[in-house]
Write a protein that holds these residues in place. Structure first.
Motif, short mmCIF file in Angstrom:
data_model
loop_
_atom_site.label_atom_id
_atom_site.label_comp_id
_atom_site.label_asym_id
_atom_site.label_seq_id
_atom_site.Cartn_x
_atom_site.Cartn_y
_atom_site.Cartn_z
N ILE A 1 0.85 -1.19 0.00
CA ILE A 1 0.00 0.00 0.00
C ILE A 1 0.89 1.24 0.00
O ILE A 1 2.05 1.20 0.43
N GLU A 2 0.35 2.32 -0.50
CA GLU A 2 1.07 3.59 -0.56
C GLU A 2 0.28 4.66 0.17
O GLU A 2 -0.93 4.77 0.00
N MET A 3 0.97 5.45 0.99
CA MET A 3 0.36 6.61 1.61
C MET A 3 0.67 7.83 0.74
O MET A 3 1.84 8.20 0.59
N VAL A 4 -0.36 8.40 0.15
CA VAL A 4 -0.19 9.48 -0.82
C VAL A 4 -0.65 10.80 -0.19
O VAL A 4 -1.83 10.97 0.12
N PRO A 5 0.27 11.75 0.01
CA PRO A 5 -0.13 13.05 0.58
C PRO A 5 -0.76 13.93 -0.48
O PRO A 5 -0.39 13.88 -1.66
N HIS A 6 -1.71 14.76 -0.07
CA HIS A 6 -2.33 15.73 -0.96
C HIS A 6 -1.93 17.11 -0.46
O HIS A 6 -2.34 17.55 0.62
N LEU A 7 -1.08 17.78 -1.24
CA LEU A 7 -0.37 18.96 -0.78
C LEU A 7 -0.94 20.26 -1.28
O LEU A 7 -0.30 21.31 -1.18
N GLY A 8 -2.16 20.23 -1.84
CA GLY A 8 -2.75 21.47 -2.33
C GLY A 8 -1.94 22.05 -3.46
O GLY A 8 -1.58 21.37 -4.42
N PHE B 1 8.86 14.96 -6.73
CA PHE B 1 10.24 15.09 -6.30
C PHE B 1 10.46 14.57 -4.88
O PHE B 1 11.58 14.57 -4.39
N TYR B 2 9.39 14.15 -4.20
CA TYR B 2 9.49 13.60 -2.86
C TYR B 2 9.48 12.07 -2.93
O TYR B 2 8.78 11.49 -3.76
N PRO B 3 10.24 11.41 -2.06
CA PRO B 3 10.17 9.94 -2.04
C PRO B 3 8.75 9.47 -1.71
O PRO B 3 8.04 10.10 -0.92
N LYS B 4 8.34 8.38 -2.31
CA LYS B 4 7.04 7.82 -2.01
C LYS B 4 7.09 7.03 -0.70
O LYS B 4 8.16 6.64 -0.24
N THR B 5 5.92 6.83 -0.13
CA THR B 5 5.82 6.12 1.16
C THR B 5 5.06 4.82 0.95
O THR B 5 3.87 4.84 0.61
N PHE B 6 5.74 3.68 1.15
CA PHE B 6 5.13 2.38 0.93
C PHE B 6 5.19 1.54 2.20
O PHE B 6 6.14 1.63 2.99
N GLN C 1 9.10 1.70 3.33
CA GLN C 1 10.09 2.50 2.61
C GLN C 1 9.54 3.90 2.46
O GLN C 1 8.43 4.11 1.96
N GLY C 2 10.32 4.89 2.89
CA GLY C 2 9.90 6.29 2.81
C GLY C 2 10.82 7.14 3.66
O GLY C 2 11.90 6.70 4.09
N LEU C 3 10.41 8.38 3.92
CA LEU C 3 11.21 9.28 4.74
C LEU C 3 11.26 8.78 6.18
O LEU C 3 10.28 8.27 6.71
N GLU C 4 12.41 8.97 6.81
CA GLU C 4 12.58 8.49 8.17
C GLU C 4 11.75 9.29 9.16
O GLU C 4 11.11 8.73 10.06
N ASN C 5 11.77 10.62 9.02
CA ASN C 5 11.11 11.47 10.02
C ASN C 5 10.60 12.75 9.38
O ASN C 5 10.79 13.84 9.92
N GLY C 6 9.95 12.63 8.23
CA GLY C 6 9.36 13.80 7.57
C GLY C 6 10.31 14.48 6.61
O GLY C 6 11.46 14.04 6.41
N PRO C 7 9.86 15.58 5.97
CA PRO C 7 10.67 16.28 4.98
C PRO C 7 12.03 16.68 5.54
O PRO C 7 12.15 17.13 6.67
N GLY C 8 13.07 16.48 4.72
CA GLY C 8 14.42 16.81 5.13
C GLY C 8 15.17 15.65 5.75
O GLY C 8 16.39 15.72 5.92
N SER C 9 14.48 14.57 6.10
CA SER C 9 15.15 13.39 6.66
C SER C 9 15.45 12.40 5.54
O SER C 9 14.86 12.47 4.47
N PRO C 10 16.36 11.46 5.77
CA PRO C 10 16.74 10.53 4.71
C PRO C 10 15.65 9.52 4.39
O PRO C 10 14.79 9.22 5.24
#
Length: 250
Positions: free
Chosen positions: A199-206, A214-219, A234-243
């Protein structure tokens, strides 16, 4: 005019992730690495039935150590998270304490949700004792990162339908998201290969949606066989700016 409490109760009943009839008692380990395989951190977790305010709940704990964003040195942490599980899951209270490897407190993060008022309060205290506080609206389908793998084990995989949710991150920021099925995959893990739902968590950023590619996807991956145990993230470790990391059950 609809009474606020009555409106909140109706929203709560419409929450998207149903709790199972029996909350399991479980425990395990997890390891995180960068996408090119460099180790980041390891943790141990527990899950158990709980009671909060006379209602069914589930309690997660986690203790971990290693390199964790945004800290530049190795750290260790402990976490307790409690979700209501009376019918559908709803986040309730969370506390993470982060220390350096000598035991000195670097940060304490707390989230407290009030089902009656429909509000969530986020607090972060740094090593100097300063505290930042933010308050958010918390609809019934709100999710948060602490314990989310255990919660999403109850995603309706067989229906193959996306669900709407809100996600309160540790920035802190509240996002509108959809959780969308991505079929099945055979996943190779440290303990062998396993058929999984993805499954993928897809953000809606307006207005920022144009930047989403350009952001890594979250699976998330969960075993195809019941009880759909969490296998990989698989995704960001702790939000934008994290690996971007890969996190696996061990």
């Amino acid at each position: 005019m609809i009474h606020t409490t009555a409106l909140w109760v109706s929203l709560l009943l419409a929450a998207q992730i149903p709790a199972p009839p029996v909350i399991p008692k479980d425990h395990g380990k997890v390891a995180a690495s960068t996408t090119d395989g460099k180790p980041r951190w390891t943790a141990s977790w527990t899950m158990e039935p709980w009671i909060s305010g006379g209602k069914r709940a589930v309690r997660f704990t986690e203790t971990g150590s290693g390199r964790y964003s945004p800290f530049s040195q190795d750290v260790q942490w402990s976490l307790e998270s409690i979700w209501l599980a009376d019918k559908d899951y709803f986040p309730l209270q969370f506390q993470r304490t982060i220390r350096d490897m000598q035991g000195r407190i670097l940060a304490v993060e707390k989230k407290n949700f009030d089902p009656l008022s429909g509000k969530a309060k986020f607090e972060r205290q740094n090593e100097k004792g300063s505290t930042e506080t933010s308050t958010f609206a918390a609809a019934a389908n709100t999710l948060t990162i602490e314990g989310i793998a255990g919660i999403l084990e109850n995603f309706p995989f067989e229906k193959s339908e996306a669900i709407q949710a809100h996600f309160l991150s540790n920035e802190p920021k509240l996002y509108d998201v959809t959780i969308e099925p991505r079929g099945k995959e055979r996943v190779k893990t440290a303990t062998g290969s396993i058929d999984c739902y993805k499954i993928e968590m897809v953000p809606h950023l307006g207005l920022l949606n144009v930047a989403r590619p350009f952001y890594p996807k979250t699976f998330f991956w969960f075993s195809a066989a019941n009880p759909h145990a969490w296998v990989r993230y698989q995704g960001l470790e702790n939000g934008p700016g994290s690996p971007e990391i890969v996190m696996e059950a061990r």
